[in-house]
Design a protein around this motif. Structure first.
Motif, PDB file in Angstrom:
ATOM      1  N   MET A  67       0.863  -1.178   0.000  1.00  0.00           N
ATOM      2  CA  MET A  67       0.000   0.000   0.000  1.00  0.00           C
ATOM      3  C   MET A  67       0.909   1.241   0.000  1.00  0.00           C
ATOM      4  O   MET A  67       1.845   1.321   0.775  1.00  0.00           O
ATOM      5  CB  MET A  67      -0.884  -0.027   1.243  1.00  0.00           C
ATOM      6  CG  MET A  67      -1.959   1.030   1.223  1.00  0.00           C
ATOM      7  SD  MET A  67      -3.068   1.099   2.665  1.00  0.00           S
ATOM      8  CE  MET A  67      -3.716  -0.519   2.795  1.00  0.00           C
ATOM      9  N   THR A  79      -2.393   6.180  -0.143  1.00  0.00           N
ATOM     10  CA  THR A  79      -3.525   5.335   0.251  1.00  0.00           C
ATOM     11  C   THR A  79      -3.578   5.176   1.766  1.00  0.00           C
ATOM     12  O   THR A  79      -4.659   5.222   2.364  1.00  0.00           O
ATOM     13  CB  THR A  79      -3.426   3.956  -0.435  1.00  0.00           C
ATOM     14  OG1 THR A  79      -3.369   4.152  -1.842  1.00  0.00           O
ATOM     15  CG2 THR A  79      -4.608   3.073  -0.084  1.00  0.00           C
ATOM     16  N   ARG A  81      -4.819   8.499   3.265  1.00  0.00           N
ATOM     17  CA  ARG A  81      -6.254   8.706   3.016  1.00  0.00           C
ATOM     18  C   ARG A  81      -7.107   7.750   3.842  1.00  0.00           C
ATOM     19  O   ARG A  81      -8.160   8.126   4.341  1.00  0.00           O
ATOM     20  CB  ARG A  81      -6.555   8.587   1.531  1.00  0.00           C
ATOM     21  CG  ARG A  81      -6.009   9.777   0.752  1.00  0.00           C
ATOM     22  CD  ARG A  81      -6.343   9.715  -0.702  1.00  0.00           C
ATOM     23  NE  ARG A  81      -5.839  10.910  -1.376  1.00  0.00           N
ATOM     24  CZ  ARG A  81      -6.017  11.162  -2.652  1.00  0.00           C
ATOM     25  NH1 ARG A  81      -6.694  10.327  -3.406  1.00  0.00           N
ATOM     26  NH2 ARG A  81      -5.526  12.260  -3.178  1.00  0.00           N
ATOM     27  N   THR A  82      -6.644   6.521   3.998  1.00  0.00           N
ATOM     28  CA  THR A  82      -7.363   5.568   4.849  1.00  0.00           C
ATOM     29  C   THR A  82      -7.376   6.056   6.296  1.00  0.00           C
ATOM     30  O   THR A  82      -8.411   6.005   6.973  1.00  0.00           O
ATOM     31  CB  THR A  82      -6.716   4.170   4.762  1.00  0.00           C
ATOM     32  OG1 THR A  82      -6.725   3.746   3.394  1.00  0.00           O
ATOM     33  CG2 THR A  82      -7.441   3.161   5.627  1.00  0.00           C
TER      34      THR A  82
END
Length: 124
Positions: free
Chosen positions: A1, A5, A8-9
């Motif tokens: 990942m 990402t 943002r997660t």
């Protein structure tokens, strides 16, 4: 990942955490001395999950400067949350509104700084 990402997660996790915080604050302002324990636990677990993901991203891939600043503010908010939980909620004492507002204020500013930095990583 990738870093973008992960950030943002983490931002989404922290946004859900904020909704729980608003719910608990509403309960306190409506006259309840403290929220239900399960809600406080979920709030803390979601916050810890988001912050752990940010730390992992930062230590493995690096973060923009603003994201580090947001993380520091959120970690300061964590200290306030720990005091609220361990000193007041755990002992079934009324949560002090001033400390709640300080905790929330640091968390909101940290979240906004992190969100702006996190959404600008990689230019997307």
């Amino acid at each position: 990942m990738d870093t973008q990402t992960m950030l943002r997660t983490a931002i989404v996790l922290l946004a859900v955490t904020a909704v729980g915080g608003l719910l608990m604050a509403g309960m306190r302002f409506s006259g309840r001395p403290h929220p239900p324990s399960f809600l406080a636990m979920v709030h803390g677990l979601l916050a810890a999950s988001g912050l752990t993901l940010i730390l992992y991203a930062g230590l493995t891939s690096g973060l923009p400067g603003g994201a580090w600043g947001g993380l520091v503010l959120l970690l300061l908010a964590v200290l306030g949350g720990l005091v609220l939980n361990l000193r007041y909620h755990w002992e079934r004492r009324e949560l002090p509104i001033g400390l709640m507002l300080g905790h929330a204020g640091l968390a909101v500013v940290g979240f906004v700084v992190l969100a702006i930095s996190g959404w600008n990583v990689g230019g997307a």
